[in-house]
Structures are given as C-alpha cells and as structure tokens.
Design a protein around this motif. Structure first.
Motif, PDB file in Angstrom:
ATOM      1  N   SER A 170       0.839  -1.192   0.000  1.00  0.00           N
ATOM      2  CA  SER A 170       0.000   0.000   0.000  1.00  0.00           C
ATOM      3  C   SER A 170       0.879   1.249   0.000  1.00  0.00           C
ATOM      4  O   SER A 170       1.901   1.302   0.683  1.00  0.00           O
ATOM      5  N   GLY A 171       0.478   2.240  -0.777  1.00  0.00           N
ATOM      6  CA  GLY A 171       1.205   3.499  -0.812  1.00  0.00           C
ATOM      7  C   GLY A 171       2.487   3.464  -1.606  1.00  0.00           C
ATOM      8  O   GLY A 171       3.316   4.380  -1.490  1.00  0.00           O
ATOM      9  N   PHE A 172       2.670   2.457  -2.455  1.00  0.00           N
ATOM     10  CA  PHE A 172       3.937   2.323  -3.157  1.00  0.00           C
ATOM     11  C   PHE A 172       4.145   3.435  -4.182  1.00  0.00           C
ATOM     12  O   PHE A 172       5.271   3.894  -4.380  1.00  0.00           O
ATOM     13  N   ARG A 173       3.083   3.900  -4.815  1.00  0.00           N
ATOM     14  CA  ARG A 173       3.217   5.014  -5.765  1.00  0.00           C
ATOM     15  C   ARG A 173       3.766   6.251  -5.066  1.00  0.00           C
ATOM     16  O   ARG A 173       4.655   6.935  -5.583  1.00  0.00           O
ATOM     17  N   ARG A 174       3.236   6.528  -3.886  1.00  0.00           N
ATOM     18  CA  ARG A 174       3.728   7.691  -3.127  1.00  0.00           C
ATOM     19  C   ARG A 174       5.194   7.494  -2.763  1.00  0.00           C
ATOM     20  O   ARG A 174       5.994   8.438  -2.845  1.00  0.00           O
ATOM     21  N   LEU A 197      13.069  -9.623 -15.627  1.00  0.00           N
ATOM     22  CA  LEU A 197      13.334  -8.598 -14.623  1.00  0.00           C
ATOM     23  C   LEU A 197      13.141  -7.226 -15.244  1.00  0.00           C
ATOM     24  O   LEU A 197      13.080  -7.071 -16.467  1.00  0.00           O
ATOM     25  N   ALA A 198      13.045  -6.213 -14.385  1.00  0.00           N
ATOM     26  CA  ALA A 198      12.934  -4.822 -14.827  1.00  0.00           C
ATOM     27  C   ALA A 198      13.609  -3.941 -13.788  1.00  0.00           C
ATOM     28  O   ALA A 198      13.521  -4.208 -12.582  1.00  0.00           O
ATOM     29  N   GLY A 199      14.288  -2.903 -14.255  1.00  0.00           N
ATOM     30  CA  GLY A 199      14.970  -1.983 -13.362  1.00  0.00           C
ATOM     31  C   GLY A 199      14.201  -0.685 -13.213  1.00  0.00           C
ATOM     32  O   GLY A 199      13.518  -0.238 -14.145  1.00  0.00           O
ATOM     33  N   LEU A 200      14.306  -0.095 -12.043  1.00  0.00           N
ATOM     34  CA  LEU A 200      13.666   1.192 -11.791  1.00  0.00           C
ATOM     35  C   LEU A 200      14.617   2.048 -10.961  1.00  0.00           C
ATOM     36  O   LEU A 200      14.589   2.019  -9.727  1.00  0.00           O
ATOM     37  N   PRO A 201      15.485   2.808 -11.615  1.00  0.00           N
ATOM     38  CA  PRO A 201      16.412   3.667 -10.876  1.00  0.00           C
ATOM     39  C   PRO A 201      15.682   4.852 -10.247  1.00  0.00           C
ATOM     40  O   PRO A 201      14.573   5.217 -10.656  1.00  0.00           O
ATOM     41  N   ARG A 202      16.323   5.462  -9.279  1.00  0.00           N
ATOM     42  CA  ARG A 202      15.727   6.609  -8.578  1.00  0.00           C
ATOM     43  C   ARG A 202      15.494   7.805  -9.491  1.00  0.00           C
ATOM     44  O   ARG A 202      14.703   8.696  -9.164  1.00  0.00           O
ATOM     45  N   SER A 203      16.166   7.823 -10.643  1.00  0.00           N
ATOM     46  CA  SER A 203      15.992   8.931 -11.573  1.00  0.00           C
ATOM     47  C   SER A 203      14.684   8.868 -12.342  1.00  0.00           C
ATOM     48  O   SER A 203      14.300   9.841 -13.004  1.00  0.00           O
ATOM     49  N   SER A 204      13.953   7.757 -12.265  1.00  0.00           N
ATOM     50  CA  SER A 204      12.684   7.624 -12.970  1.00  0.00           C
ATOM     51  C   SER A 204      11.561   8.281 -12.163  1.00  0.00           C
ATOM     52  O   SER A 204      11.409   8.040 -10.961  1.00  0.00           O
ATOM     53  N   LEU A 205      10.780   9.095 -12.846  1.00  0.00           N
ATOM     54  CA  LEU A 205       9.693   9.841 -12.219  1.00  0.00           C
ATOM     55  C   LEU A 205       8.367   9.165 -12.537  1.00  0.00           C
ATOM     56  O   LEU A 205       8.024   8.952 -13.700  1.00  0.00           O
ATOM     57  N   ILE A 206       7.609   8.798 -11.488  1.00  0.00           N
ATOM     58  CA  ILE A 206       6.303   8.226 -11.691  1.00  0.00           C
ATOM     59  C   ILE A 206       5.307   9.328 -12.026  1.00  0.00           C
ATOM     60  O   ILE A 206       5.300  10.386 -11.396  1.00  0.00           O
ATOM     61  N   ARG A 207       4.487   9.107 -13.034  1.00  0.00           N
ATOM     62  CA  ARG A 207       3.520  10.106 -13.467  1.00  0.00           C
ATOM     63  C   ARG A 207       2.182   9.886 -12.759  1.00  0.00           C
ATOM     64  O   ARG A 207       1.876   8.802 -12.300  1.00  0.00           O
ATOM     65  N   GLY A 208       1.408  10.958 -12.695  1.00  0.00           N
ATOM     66  CA  GLY A 208       0.082  10.863 -12.115  1.00  0.00           C
ATOM     67  C   GLY A 208       0.081  10.808 -10.611  1.00  0.00           C
ATOM     68  O   GLY A 208      -0.913  10.435 -10.002  1.00  0.00           O
TER      69      GLY A 208
END
Length: 210
Positions: A170-174, A197-208
């Motif tokens: 819960s709250g993972f988007r935030r 697998l998939a990578g998600l570096p801290r430089s990626s910005l979640i939209r919405g």
C-alpha cells in the motif's frame, strides 16, 4: 550445533556452475535493466535455491553481494536454509538494519518496508544507498505505473513507459514519488518475476502522482 551446521552444508543447494561467467552475465542484465527503466527483459537462471528464495533473487544476490556489501533479507527469507545458501555463496554479511544494507532481497513484495527506511546515500556519495531486489508475481508492460526520465526516450522514442507490477505494498506510488524527489539520494529497485526482470532507478519519475 556443529552437527546442525554440517547437515546444512551437506544439503546446501549449489550456486553458479561457472561463477565468473554467470555472475558477469547476471550483472550485465541488471545494469542493462537499470539503463532501460521500467522495461521487462528476459532473465533466465538455472539456480534452484531453497524456498522462498526465487531463482531470480538468488542469481542477483550471487552476482551482486559480497563480503563488502551487507545484505538485508525480508522476514520471509530469514530461514536457516536461505541464510546458509546466501552467506556461503556470496560471503556477504547479513544485517537486520535496512539502513545499513547495500542490497535488500524481498520475496514478499506486498510486505515490502517503506523505501525511506533503507540507506539513501548522500548528495556527495549517492552510491552509498540500498538497491532493492523485489520478487513479484506479475511483471509486464502495462499502464498501472507510468514513468518518465533518463533512459526512457532514448530507447523507445517515447516520453513515457508503462509497467504493471503485482503485488505491491500500500502506498507504493507515493513512496516512488518521494524516492525520486530525493535524487541524487534514494534507492534503486530491481523487480523480478519468473524468467524476467525490470529496473527502476531513482531517476525515474512516476507520473500521475500528486
């Protein structure tokens, strides 16, 4: 106690057949995934680690962790068999403090602790942060989570890329939004599912995200 340790050693699942070659291949796959954020890529391994450690989590741990990189395990992975497998094959020190971990292995994604509780690095040393490796059941292209940022347009020509991951806490988007806002501090994430697998570096910005 000695007999118990000997039994564990005898029952220990094998690691990589060719440690140098396989570690390099896994490391390259990991770096490629982080350089191409939120894109599922094939990832195969022949490891058969003790449950609930998945083959993908095990392969990444064996390739990334070592005696200089403390390893944190979620509650589901803190079994004698998993601990013995990881310490024997990686030489890593296990820590119970997520803020001291170089790498964190998470088999129960829905119960993943808040990202802010892991090592965040600093402006001067952003590399002194935790990389989380999280096993999920579902990992595929989709629109559940949409990202922009470095490495996305260069690969696809598109400004954004979508990813579906499940389960998530819960709250993972935030949490992802907060993690990005702290850049260059923050954690990097690698998601695994059977065969990918998939990578998600801290430089990626979640939209919405408000």
């Amino acid at each position: 106690m000695l007999a118990h340790a000997q039994n564990l050693a005898q029952d220990l699942a094998p690691g990589f057949a060719d440690a140098a070659l396989e570690s390099q291949a896994v490391f390259r796959a990991c770096m490629n995934a982080l350089a191409r954020p939120a894109r599922p890529v094939p990832f195969q391994t022949g490891l058969v680690p003790p449950a609930p450690l998945t083959p993908e989590l095990a392969a990444l741990a064996l390739a990334l962790a070592d005696h200089e990189a403390a390893l944190w395990l979620d509650a589901s992975l803190r079994t004698p068999a998993v601990r013995a497998f990881l310490t024997f094959h990686t030489g890593a020190r296990l820590t119970e403090d997520p803020a001291q971990a170089a790498f964190a292995l998470i088999a129960d994604a829905a119960a993943c602790p808040d990202l802010a509780g892991f090592a965040q690095g600093s402006d001067e040393y952003p590399d002194r942060s935790t990389t989380l490796v999280i096993a999920v059941d579902r990992l595929e292209a989709g629109e559940d989570l949409v990202f922009t940022g470095p490495g996305i347009k260069a690969e696809t020509g598109q400004e954004r890329v979508g990813l579906t991951l499940a389960p998530l806490p819960s709250g993972f988007r935030r949490q992802l939004a907060v993690n990005h806002a702290a850049f260059p501090r923050g954690v990097d994430l690698i998601f695994t599912a059977p065969g990918r697998l998939a990578g998600l570096p801290r430089s990626s910005l979640i939209r919405g995200e408000a």
